[in-house]
Scaffold this motif. Structure first.
Motif, short mmCIF file in Angstrom:
data_model
loop_
_atom_site.label_atom_id
_atom_site.label_comp_id
_atom_site.label_asym_id
_atom_site.label_seq_id
_atom_site.Cartn_x
_atom_site.Cartn_y
_atom_site.Cartn_z
N LEU A 176 58.87 -18.99 15.69
CA LEU A 176 59.08 -17.64 15.20
C LEU A 176 59.70 -16.82 16.31
N LYS A 177 60.82 -16.17 16.02
CA LYS A 177 61.47 -15.32 17.01
C LYS A 177 61.06 -13.88 16.76
N VAL A 178 60.55 -13.23 17.80
CA VAL A 178 60.12 -11.85 17.70
C VAL A 178 60.80 -11.06 18.81
N GLU A 179 61.46 -9.97 18.45
CA GLU A 179 62.05 -9.09 19.45
C GLU A 179 61.21 -7.83 19.52
N LEU A 180 60.79 -7.49 20.73
CA LEU A 180 59.96 -6.31 20.94
C LEU A 180 60.73 -5.22 21.64
N LYS A 181 60.53 -4.01 21.18
CA LYS A 181 61.11 -2.84 21.83
C LYS A 181 60.27 -2.51 23.06
N PRO A 182 60.79 -1.71 23.96
CA PRO A 182 59.98 -1.30 25.11
C PRO A 182 58.67 -0.65 24.67
N GLY A 183 57.57 -1.12 25.22
CA GLY A 183 56.26 -0.57 24.92
C GLY A 183 55.64 -1.03 23.61
N GLU A 184 56.38 -1.81 22.81
CA GLU A 184 55.85 -2.27 21.52
C GLU A 184 54.76 -3.31 21.74
N LYS A 185 53.80 -3.31 20.81
CA LYS A 185 52.68 -4.25 20.90
C LYS A 185 52.78 -5.30 19.81
N LEU A 186 52.19 -6.44 20.09
CA LEU A 186 52.19 -7.57 19.17
C LEU A 186 50.82 -8.22 19.23
N LEU A 187 50.24 -8.47 18.07
CA LEU A 187 48.97 -9.18 18.02
C LEU A 187 49.27 -10.65 17.79
N VAL A 188 48.75 -11.51 18.65
CA VAL A 188 48.87 -12.95 18.49
C VAL A 188 47.46 -13.51 18.59
N GLY A 189 46.95 -14.00 17.47
CA GLY A 189 45.56 -14.43 17.45
C GLY A 189 44.67 -13.22 17.66
N CYS A 201 44.65 -11.65 20.61
CA CYS A 201 45.19 -11.02 21.82
C CYS A 201 46.28 -10.01 21.46
N ILE A 202 46.28 -8.91 22.18
CA ILE A 202 47.34 -7.91 22.04
C ILE A 202 48.29 -8.09 23.21
N ILE A 203 49.56 -8.25 22.90
CA ILE A 203 50.60 -8.37 23.92
C ILE A 203 51.38 -7.07 23.90
N THR A 204 51.54 -6.44 25.06
CA THR A 204 52.28 -5.19 25.17
C THR A 204 53.54 -5.45 25.97
N ASN A 205 54.67 -5.11 25.38
CA ASN A 205 55.94 -5.29 26.06
C ASN A 205 56.10 -4.26 27.17
N ALA A 206 56.83 -4.63 28.20
CA ALA A 206 57.09 -3.73 29.33
C ALA A 206 58.17 -2.71 28.94
N ARG A 220 52.97 -7.38 14.08
CA ARG A 220 53.58 -6.33 14.90
C ARG A 220 52.71 -5.09 14.86
N GLU A 221 52.84 -4.28 15.87
CA GLU A 221 52.05 -3.04 15.97
C GLU A 221 52.19 -2.19 14.71
N LYS A 222 53.41 -2.08 14.17
CA LYS A 222 53.65 -1.23 13.00
C LYS A 222 52.94 -1.75 11.75
N ASP A 223 52.53 -3.03 11.76
CA ASP A 223 51.88 -3.61 10.59
C ASP A 223 50.36 -3.67 10.72
N ILE A 224 49.83 -3.15 11.83
CA ILE A 224 48.39 -3.20 12.07
C ILE A 224 47.75 -1.87 11.65
N LEU A 225 46.71 -1.98 10.82
CA LEU A 225 45.92 -0.81 10.45
C LEU A 225 44.57 -0.89 11.15
N THR A 226 43.98 0.26 11.39
CA THR A 226 42.64 0.35 11.96
C THR A 226 41.77 1.13 10.98
N ASN A 227 40.47 1.22 11.27
CA ASN A 227 39.60 2.03 10.42
C ASN A 227 40.10 3.47 10.36
#
Length: 141
Positions: free
Chosen positions: A3-16, A18-23, A39-46
């Motif tokens: 899977l190819k994922v391109e992250l913008k500066p500061g964008e976060k990604l959940l993998v399993g 773990c949260i990965i934050t781009n520089a 992707r961060e934009k697809d994650i909801l919280t309470n």
């Protein structure tokens, strides 16, 4: 195939779990494996699950992240039953979500739950605002 994922500066990604934050620059990642990825934009919280459809999405999201349907099954079906009672016209989308969950396709269920959010928003956008005009309003004109 990765899977190819391109992250913008500061964008976060959940993998399993773990949260990965781009520089500070765009990054391209290639991810192999079967861990849940959001992707961060697809994650909801309470805090951000502020509507009934968003709470349904959150329940499906938790099942997807945990890779375990039993995680939110009770909550999910309670929310779905309430939603269908209020919005019976959503049955087609709800059936799609249910079928994806039952076949273990939790990412597809999540995408269908996103369509439920869009459907809910579309309904809310068409609700008339203000008080209805009554025949008595025309008297005295």
């Amino acid at each position: 195939m990765a899977l190819k994922v391109e992250l913008k500066p500061g964008e976060k990604l959940l993998v399993g779990n773990c949260i990965i934050t781009n520089a500070d620059q765009r990054t391209r990642l290639f991810i192999d494996g079967k861990s849940p990825i959001l992707r961060e934009k697809d994650i909801l919280t309470n805090a951000t699950a502020t509507t009934p459809a968003k709470r349904i999405y959150l329940a499906v999201q938790l099942m997807y992240i945990d890779e375990d349907i039993s995680t939110g099954r009770e909550t999910y079906f309670g929310l779905i039953n309430d939603f269908l009672e209020a919005v019976p016209s959503s049955i087609e989308i709800v059936n799609e979500i249910n079928n994806e969950i039952l076949t273990g396709a939790l990412y597809k269920a999540l995408k269908a739950a996103h369509r439920l959010i869009e459907y809910e928003q579309d309904l809310l956008n068409h609700v008339p605002t203000g008080r209805p005009r009554l025949p008595a309003d025309d008297q005295g004109s």
